[in-house]
Design a protein around this motif. Structure first.
Motif, mmCIF file in Angstrom:
data_model
loop_
_atom_site.group_PDB
_atom_site.id
_atom_site.type_symbol
_atom_site.label_atom_id
_atom_site.label_comp_id
_atom_site.label_asym_id
_atom_site.label_seq_id
_atom_site.Cartn_x
_atom_site.Cartn_y
_atom_site.Cartn_z
ATOM 1 N N GLN A 85 99.352 -97.607 -1.236
ATOM 2 C CA GLN A 85 98.872 -96.403 -0.741
ATOM 3 C C GLN A 85 97.324 -96.104 -1.129
ATOM 4 O O GLN A 85 96.868 -95.103 -1.552
ATOM 5 C CB GLN A 85 99.607 -95.094 -1.061
ATOM 6 N N SER A 87 94.752 -95.736 0.968
ATOM 7 C CA SER A 87 94.052 -94.983 2.031
ATOM 8 C C SER A 87 94.171 -93.574 1.449
ATOM 9 O O SER A 87 93.276 -92.593 1.470
ATOM 10 C CB SER A 87 94.294 -95.339 3.210
ATOM 11 N N GLU A 88 95.645 -93.275 1.094
ATOM 12 C CA GLU A 88 95.764 -91.724 0.539
ATOM 13 C C GLU A 88 95.173 -91.347 -0.572
ATOM 14 O O GLU A 88 94.541 -90.287 -0.670
ATOM 15 C CB GLU A 88 97.389 -91.843 0.505
ATOM 16 N N SER A 89 95.104 -92.365 -1.470
ATOM 17 C CA SER A 89 94.446 -92.151 -2.945
ATOM 18 C C SER A 89 93.003 -91.848 -2.477
ATOM 19 O O SER A 89 92.150 -91.010 -3.131
ATOM 20 C CB SER A 89 94.423 -93.465 -3.908
ATOM 21 N N ALA A 91 91.521 -90.725 0.123
ATOM 22 C CA ALA A 91 91.485 -89.387 0.911
ATOM 23 C C ALA A 91 91.463 -88.197 -0.282
ATOM 24 O O ALA A 91 90.713 -87.276 -0.160
ATOM 25 C CB ALA A 91 92.441 -89.245 1.905
ATOM 26 N N ARG A 92 92.432 -88.314 -1.042
ATOM 27 C CA ARG A 92 92.594 -87.431 -2.179
ATOM 28 C C ARG A 92 91.423 -87.167 -3.013
ATOM 29 O O ARG A 92 91.011 -86.147 -3.563
ATOM 30 C CB ARG A 92 93.952 -87.517 -2.952
ATOM 31 N N ARG A 94 88.369 -88.231 -2.193
ATOM 32 C CA ARG A 94 87.101 -87.191 -1.477
ATOM 33 C C ARG A 94 87.311 -85.856 -1.572
ATOM 34 O O ARG A 94 86.278 -84.930 -1.441
ATOM 35 C CB ARG A 94 87.215 -87.868 -0.077
ATOM 36 N N GLU A 95 88.624 -85.403 -1.310
ATOM 37 C CA GLU A 95 89.143 -83.836 -1.362
ATOM 38 C C GLU A 95 88.583 -83.275 -2.751
ATOM 39 O O GLU A 95 87.917 -82.268 -2.749
ATOM 40 C CB GLU A 95 90.456 -83.549 -1.040
#
Length: 529
Positions: A85, A87-89, A91-92, A94-95
């Protein structure tokens, strides 16, 4: 047949998805592998579609074992990366970075309070008195423009008014009478011939300096110095950068009462001579374009030559009776002046071949010849052949590599010429025969780099020993040196605590063993027997 084709197409789409997943996650896979995989799938579609296969790797039964192993690895890698995962990491992450950045805020300028004084100011600037009451406004004064810091003195004769003494005192009257009555050295003394070097050295060794023979005479650097030819009294004159002419009678005690300073010029006095015809006359030349004659019998400075559009550098007497003069200008021109004609103008203005003229000196025997020192060249002219324009020198000396300071004939016969150059060399030429060339006899190594604040050295001949030259020195301890024309050092004048500065300008008495040196603060040092 149709069911088998649809199964093969779905399997190919899944394989294509796996291939694309591998290419996105593993950037190091080459493009050639992707093309090869597409070819493999196309060949599979064209194979036997009648065979009943199940989804998965069995759909590629027509492939070789290597290709099936390769596709299996691709599928396993894709599943592995999907399980991470990533891509999910990303994205988190960047947030989180966006949340940590502080919001941009513009600094607000503080508002000025009304009736507030920003900084402390003086009451004078605020125009109030100590009690806080406003002062009355004064009308603005008109601006006075100064045309020149050193304005020219008025034309015509100037009275001899000393700046450091009372001009009405009996002491000053006695001083003028002393200068007017001193006797002139007879010409017979100058015709005795040269002394031997041995006796000359012995006489120089007897010359000493003391506190009584050192004194400040002028304000500012000394540019010219002269010794009166009197046999009975020791009288020294100095021309300063400030335009002053200082006179010192060393026979008077206390020594401060024997010094008188006058202001006949507004700019530096660069040349100073006692008249060879009248010992009571002293002629001074200045940058301000004036040449004056101080007459001690009448207590006045008469104006001999004036040119407000030019700046003078040096002069000398063309005639033995001092009736005619040759004057050098800083712009390279020359003037012939006859003192017997009325007025203060020139008889002839001549354009030389030099850009600047620093010194002018007349041959002591053949007085129609005179020598000039320019920027780097030394020229000898014949006064009888001068024309207003386009004058070429009889002789040109071009051996100098840097800026020149002076050039002088030897005082008795004129058979030698000494030059002072900024290349740290004194050069002596043989001028016994004025022809197209003058050979170089001797080159003397001597430090002539005086810097910005000291007057430049000018080597001069001893008037009673014309094979020896006198020049200042930068060596420590401070001294004045004498060299023979062969280049050998004859004597060094050391003064100990009485001589602690550089004497740039020096002069020797024509018959007596008296040496006067001037430094760049207006002080005169005298060595005498």
């Amino acid at each position: 047949m149709e069911a088998t084709s649809s199964k093969a197409e779905s399997t190919l789409q899944k394989s294509s998805l796996d291939v694309h997943t591998e290419s996105n996650t593993q950037g190091h896979k080459s493009t050639s592998d992707t093309v090869l995989l597409s070819v493999d799938m196309e060949s599979t579609q064209d194979g036997d579609s009648d065979e009943d296969t199940t989804p998965g790797l069995d759909d590629f039964s027509g492939l070789s074992p290597y290709e099936r192993k390769r596709l299996k690895n691709i599928s396993e890698n894709a599943n592995f990366f999907a399980s991470l995962q990533l891509s999910e990491s990303a994205a988190r992450l960047r947030e989180m970075i966006k949340k940590r950045q502080p919001p941009e805020s513009k600094r607000k300028k503080p508002k000025k309070r009304e009736n507030e004084i920003g900084c402390r100011r003086s009451m004078r600037l605020l125009k109030v008195d100590p009690s806080g009451v406003s002062l009355p406004t004064t009308p603005a004064q008109p601006t006075i423009l100064v045309a020149d810091e050193n304005p020219l003195l008025p034309p015509g004769p100037l009275e001899m008014t000393p700046e450091n003494q009372d001009d009405n005192s009996e002491l000053f009257k006695g001083f003028l009478q002393t200068w007017a009555e001193v006797s002139k050295t007879s010409s017979k003394n100058a015709e005795k011939g040269l002394s031997s070097i041995k006796s000359y050295k012995a006489s120089l060794s007897g010359m000493v300096i003391s506190e009584n023979t050192v004194n400040k005479v002028t304000k500012g650097p000394i540019f010219a110095i002269a010794i009166h030819p009197s046999e009975t009294r020791t009288l020294v004159a100095a021309g300063a950068k400030s335009g002053q002419v200082g006179l010192w009678d060393l026979s008077h005690q206390p020594k401060e009462d024997g010094i008188y300073v006058f202001q006949p010029h507004s700019q530096p006095v660069s040349c100073l001579y006692f008249s060879p015809a009248n010992p009571a006359h002293i002629l001074s030349l200045s940058y301000d374009g004036t040449l004056r004659c101080g007459d001690f019998s009448r207590a006045v400075f008469d104006e001999v030559y004036r040119d407000e559009r030019s700046s003078f550098s040096s002069f000398d007497f063309l005639a033995e009776d001092a009736s005619s003069l040759v004057v050098g200008h800083w712009d390279g021109s020359l003037s012939l002046v006859d003192r017997r004609t009325p007025g203060t103008s020139y008889e002839k203005l001549i354009s030389s071949s030099l850009r600047k003229i620093r010194t002018v000196h007349v041959h002591p025997v053949h007085r129609q010849y005179f020598i000039t020192a320019g920027l780097r060249d030394v020229h000898i002219y014949d006064a009888r052949r001068l024309t207003p324009k386009g004058n070429q020198p009889l002789i040109s000396l071009t051996e100098h590599t840097k800026s020149l300071a002076s050039a002088y004939f030897s005082p008795l016969t004129g058979n030698r010429v000494v030059t002072t150059c900024a290349d740290c060399k004194l050069r002596i030429f043989d001028s016994s025969c004025i022809s197209s060339q003058i050979p170089l006899l001797t080159t003397i190594r001597h430090n002539t780099i005086t810097g910005r604040w000291l007057t430049r050295f000018r080597a001069v001949w001893d008037p009673k020993q014309e094979d020896c030259v006198i020049v200042g020195s930068m060596a420590h301890p401070r001294r004045v040196e004498i060299f023979h024309e062969t280049g050998k050092q004859v004597h060094s004048f050391l003064g100990g605590e009485c001589l602690v500065s550089v004497c740039s300008i020096n002069a020797m008495h024509p018959t007596r063993y008296i040496l006067a040196g001037g430094n760049s603060s207006g002080r005169i040092h005298v060595f005498m027997n």
